[in-house]
Design an enzyme around this catalytic site. Structure first.
Site, PDB file in Angstrom:
ATOM      1  N   GLU A   1       0.852  -1.195   0.000  1.00 45.05           N
ATOM      2  CA  GLU A   1       0.000   0.000   0.000  1.00 45.05           C
ATOM      3  C   GLU A   1       0.883   1.239   0.000  1.00 45.05           C
ATOM      4  O   GLU A   1       1.870   1.300   0.735  1.00 45.05           O
ATOM      5  CB  GLU A   1      -0.905  -0.005   1.243  1.00 45.05           C
TER       6      GLU A   1
ATOM      7  N   HIS B   1      -8.161   3.032  -3.790  1.00 43.05           N
ATOM      8  CA  HIS B   1      -9.052   3.175  -2.628  1.00 43.05           C
ATOM      9  C   HIS B   1     -10.114   4.218  -2.975  1.00 43.05           C
ATOM     10  O   HIS B   1      -9.809   5.231  -3.595  1.00 43.05           O
ATOM     11  CB  HIS B   1      -8.274   3.659  -1.400  1.00 43.05           C
TER      12      HIS B   1
ATOM     13  N   ARG C   1     -16.139   3.604   3.312  1.00 41.59           N
ATOM     14  CA  ARG C   1     -16.932   4.766   3.714  1.00 41.59           C
ATOM     15  C   ARG C   1     -15.983   5.946   3.897  1.00 41.59           C
ATOM     16  O   ARG C   1     -16.250   7.052   3.471  1.00 41.59           O
ATOM     17  CB  ARG C   1     -17.653   4.490   5.040  1.00 41.59           C
TER      18      ARG C   1
ATOM     19  N   ASP D   1     -13.262   8.092   6.751  1.00 39.49           N
ATOM     20  CA  ASP D   1     -13.470   8.709   8.069  1.00 39.49           C
ATOM     21  C   ASP D   1     -14.385   9.919   7.941  1.00 39.49           C
ATOM     22  O   ASP D   1     -14.327  10.649   6.956  1.00 39.49           O
ATOM     23  CB  ASP D   1     -12.121   9.113   8.683  1.00 39.49           C
TER      24      ASP D   1
ATOM     25  N   HIS E   1     -14.050  -2.095  14.463  1.00 43.22           N
ATOM     26  CA  HIS E   1     -13.994  -0.688  14.064  1.00 43.22           C
ATOM     27  C   HIS E   1     -14.313   0.166  15.296  1.00 43.22           C
ATOM     28  O   HIS E   1     -15.221  -0.173  16.065  1.00 43.22           O
ATOM     29  CB  HIS E   1     -15.015  -0.427  12.939  1.00 43.22           C
TER      30      HIS E   1
ATOM     31  N   LYS F   1     -21.508  -6.569   4.332  1.00 44.71           N
ATOM     32  CA  LYS F   1     -20.606  -5.999   3.314  1.00 44.71           C
ATOM     33  C   LYS F   1     -20.243  -7.071   2.272  1.00 44.71           C
ATOM     34  O   LYS F   1     -20.210  -6.837   1.074  1.00 44.71           O
ATOM     35  CB  LYS F   1     -19.342  -5.509   4.027  1.00 44.71           C
TER      36      LYS F   1
ATOM     37  N   GLN G   1      -7.145  -3.726   8.897  1.00 43.28           N
ATOM     38  CA  GLN G   1      -6.427  -2.651   9.553  1.00 43.28           C
ATOM     39  C   GLN G   1      -5.130  -3.242  10.094  1.00 43.28           C
ATOM     40  O   GLN G   1      -5.069  -4.448  10.355  1.00 43.28           O
ATOM     41  CB  GLN G   1      -7.320  -2.159  10.706  1.00 43.28           C
TER      42      GLN G   1
HETATM   43  P1  FAD Z   1     -17.878   0.819   7.004  1.00 39.43           P
HETATM   44  O1  FAD Z   1     -17.665  -0.570   6.532  1.00 39.43           O
HETATM   45  O2  FAD Z   1     -19.035   1.580   6.447  1.00 39.43           O
HETATM   46  O3  FAD Z   1     -18.012   0.755   8.604  1.00 39.43           O
HETATM   47  C1  FAD Z   1     -17.999   1.928   9.400  1.00 39.43           C
HETATM   48  C2  FAD Z   1     -18.707   1.657  10.722  1.00 39.43           C
HETATM   49  O4  FAD Z   1     -20.110   1.506  10.493  1.00 39.43           O
HETATM   50  C3  FAD Z   1     -18.274   0.355  11.420  1.00 39.43           C
HETATM   51  O5  FAD Z   1     -18.341   0.584  12.801  1.00 39.43           O
HETATM   52  C4  FAD Z   1     -19.321  -0.673  10.987  1.00 39.43           C
HETATM   53  O6  FAD Z   1     -19.467  -1.716  11.947  1.00 39.43           O
HETATM   54  C5  FAD Z   1     -20.562   0.210  10.899  1.00 39.43           C
HETATM   55  N1  FAD Z   1     -21.502  -0.232   9.863  1.00 39.43           N
HETATM   56  C6  FAD Z   1     -21.207  -0.668   8.614  1.00 39.43           C
HETATM   57  N2  FAD Z   1     -22.331  -0.911   7.917  1.00 39.43           N
HETATM   58  C7  FAD Z   1     -23.379  -0.594   8.744  1.00 39.43           C
HETATM   59  C8  FAD Z   1     -24.814  -0.638   8.609  1.00 39.43           C
HETATM   60  N3  FAD Z   1     -25.384  -1.050   7.471  1.00 39.43           N
HETATM   61  N4  FAD Z   1     -25.562  -0.255   9.678  1.00 39.43           N
HETATM   62  C9  FAD Z   1     -24.997   0.154  10.844  1.00 39.43           C
HETATM   63  N5  FAD Z   1     -23.643   0.197  11.034  1.00 39.43           N
HETATM   64  C10 FAD Z   1     -22.855  -0.164   9.992  1.00 39.43           C
HETATM   65  N6  FAD Z   1      -9.666   5.852   4.825  1.00 39.43           N
HETATM   66  C11 FAD Z   1      -9.529   6.801   3.881  1.00 39.43           C
HETATM   67  O7  FAD Z   1     -10.089   7.906   4.022  1.00 39.43           O
HETATM   68  N7  FAD Z   1      -8.793   6.569   2.743  1.00 39.43           N
HETATM   69  C12 FAD Z   1      -8.187   5.389   2.499  1.00 39.43           C
HETATM   70  O8  FAD Z   1      -7.534   5.216   1.471  1.00 39.43           O
HETATM   71  C13 FAD Z   1      -8.321   4.331   3.475  1.00 39.43           C
HETATM   72  N8  FAD Z   1      -7.780   3.129   3.275  1.00 39.43           N
HETATM   73  C14 FAD Z   1      -8.005   2.123   4.193  1.00 39.43           C
HETATM   74  C15 FAD Z   1      -7.486   0.845   3.938  1.00 39.43           C
HETATM   75  C16 FAD Z   1      -7.699  -0.197   4.836  1.00 39.43           C
HETATM   76  C17 FAD Z   1      -7.148  -1.575   4.532  1.00 39.43           C
HETATM   77  C18 FAD Z   1      -8.420   0.039   6.043  1.00 39.43           C
HETATM   78  C19 FAD Z   1      -8.637  -1.073   7.031  1.00 39.43           C
HETATM   79  C20 FAD Z   1      -8.936   1.306   6.305  1.00 39.43           C
HETATM   80  C21 FAD Z   1      -8.729   2.359   5.389  1.00 39.43           C
HETATM   81  N9  FAD Z   1      -9.258   3.641   5.609  1.00 39.43           N
HETATM   82  C22 FAD Z   1      -9.088   4.636   4.656  1.00 39.43           C
HETATM   83  C23 FAD Z   1      -9.914   3.973   6.881  1.00 39.43           C
HETATM   84  C24 FAD Z   1     -11.445   3.830   6.806  1.00 39.43           C
HETATM   85  O9  FAD Z   1     -11.969   4.687   5.843  1.00 39.43           O
HETATM   86  C25 FAD Z   1     -12.009   4.166   8.183  1.00 39.43           C
HETATM   87  O10 FAD Z   1     -11.676   3.168   9.114  1.00 39.43           O
HETATM   88  C26 FAD Z   1     -13.499   4.474   8.240  1.00 39.43           C
HETATM   89  O11 FAD Z   1     -13.792   4.980   9.541  1.00 39.43           O
HETATM   90  C27 FAD Z   1     -14.423   3.280   7.987  1.00 39.43           C
HETATM   91  O12 FAD Z   1     -14.461   2.912   6.676  1.00 39.43           O
HETATM   92  P2  FAD Z   1     -15.109   1.494   6.257  1.00 39.43           P
HETATM   93  O13 FAD Z   1     -15.139   1.422   4.806  1.00 39.43           O
HETATM   94  O14 FAD Z   1     -14.474   0.408   7.023  1.00 39.43           O
HETATM   95  O15 FAD Z   1     -16.617   1.747   6.825  1.00 39.43           O
END
Ligand code: FAD
Length: 285
Positions: free
Chosen positions: A8, A69, A99, A101, A140, A156, A167
């Site tokens: 990455e 990403h 999603r 941050d 998370h 998902k 992570q």
């Molecule tokens: P989600 O999968 O949407 O989850 C977010 C939260 O909502 C979790 O607590 C989950 O349990 C909850 N949730 C999910 N779906 C639902 C639902 N239907 N109803 C209720 N609750 C729900 N961030 C960046 O900005 N740019 C990047 O390039 C980036 N790269 C990353 C790469 C990796 C490998 C990882 C692990 C993280 C990365 N992140 C990045 C960080 C990530 O964007 C954050 O951790 C963010 O807070 C959550 O994104 P997510 O896609 O995991 O969210």
């Protein structure tokens, strides 16, 4: 059984930084990774000049499989459609659907509330894209509890996520517990383990301040003992990451995703010290 190795990188903010990254990427190409992924800030204004520019270079110039990403909390459907069109023009067909941050002072848009909303949209509108998603062995930070987090992760995957990338973590046992929970929840897609080698004090301090990742006693002891000895800290940090990778590989992890921090020397060191372990094809009898 062999395990995949991927890297990455993150796009720098400056032209000079980008040129430096291109040199790093040429060195990473020599290590023949399964793919290189490029992070993306959720500030859409710069995505053309940052993520897409770097991803284009990796895919078209270096001919290495590329994952872009795509954090979508601040995107509308039409902006997302535009980005997918740009990826198609470049020829990239893999995304990490996120999603992203949520910024404290900027309310997100409503089109993609969760990563699973983005995945559903992409599956419907651009089914040719291979979709990876993020996952969290230690849950998370926003999730109510571990069970709820796994439930959402299952959703998902059910809507179209084909591979998960974790992570970063420093305690392999927590990863194995997470893997088992996924298995019990019938989440059967490959789970790539995110490993970040710690090679300097600032990186370690930043991590301690910002992450909810458990730092095992063995890891903290390294930071404490070699706090003022950068050469030893680097050596011990690399050895720790290698030890994690060897352990994960012996447990047949699907792949190692290395958070390179744009550092080719670190990636090369890890590669040269684990390549036979990762590619082990030898079978008894
Ligand atoms: P989600 O999968 O949407 O989850 C977010 C939260 O909502 C979790 O607590 C989950 O349990 C909850 N949730 C999910 N779906 C639902 C639902 N239907 N109803 C209720 N609750 C729900 N961030 C960046 O900005 N740019 C990047 O390039 C980036 N790269 C990353 C790469 C990796 C490998 C990882 C692990 C993280 C990365 N992140 C990045 C960080 C990530 O964007 C954050 O951790 C963010 O807070 C959550 O994104 P997510 O896609 O995991 O969210």
């Amino acid at each position: 059984m062999s395990s995949a190795l991927s890297f990455e990188v993150f796009p720098p903010n400056t032209q000079i930084g980008t040129e430096k990254l291109f040199k790093t990427l040429k060195e990473l190409q020599q290590l023949e990774p399964d793919f290189i992924s490029v992070t993306c800030s959720n500030n859409r204004q710069t995505i053309e000049e940052t993520t897409l520019k770097v991803a284009d270079y990796i895919h078209r110039k270096l001919k290495v499989p590329t994952i872009a990403h795509l954090p979508a909390a601040y995107l509308s459907q039409s902006q997302l459609a535009e980005l997918v069109k740009r990826l198609d023009q470049i020829g990239i067909n893999q995304i990490l659907a996120l999603r992203g941050d949520i910024l404290p002072d900027l309310p997100p848009k409503k089109d993609f509330v969760y990563a699973s909303d983005l995945i559903q949209y992409v599956k419907r509108e651009a089914p040719h894209l291979h979709i990876s998603g993020a996952c969290y062995p230690e849950s998370h930070p926003e999730s109510l509890n571990r069970i709820e987090d796994i439930k959402q992760l299952k959703h998902k995957v059910a809507v179209g996520c084909e591979q998960l990338i974790t992570q970063l973590f420093f305690d392999n046992d927590l990863f194995y517990q997470f893997q088992e929970s996924c298995y019990l929840a019938d989440i059967k897609v490959p789970i790539l383990a995110g490993i970040m080698p710690i090679v300097n004090r600032n990186q370690a301090l930043r991590l301690i301040k910002t992450t909810n990742t458990k730092l095992p006693r063995k890891f903290l002891a390294i930071l404490e003992k070699y706090e003022h000895d950068p050469v030893a800290l680097r050596e011990a940090g690399l050895a720790y990451a290698i030890d994690q990778i060897v352990d994960l590989t012996t447990q047949d992890v699907s792949g190692i995703h290395l958070y390179t921090m744009n550092n080719a020397e670190v990636a090369k060191h890890i590669y040269h010290n684990t390549k036979n372990v990762l590619n082990g094809q030898w079978k008894a009898g």
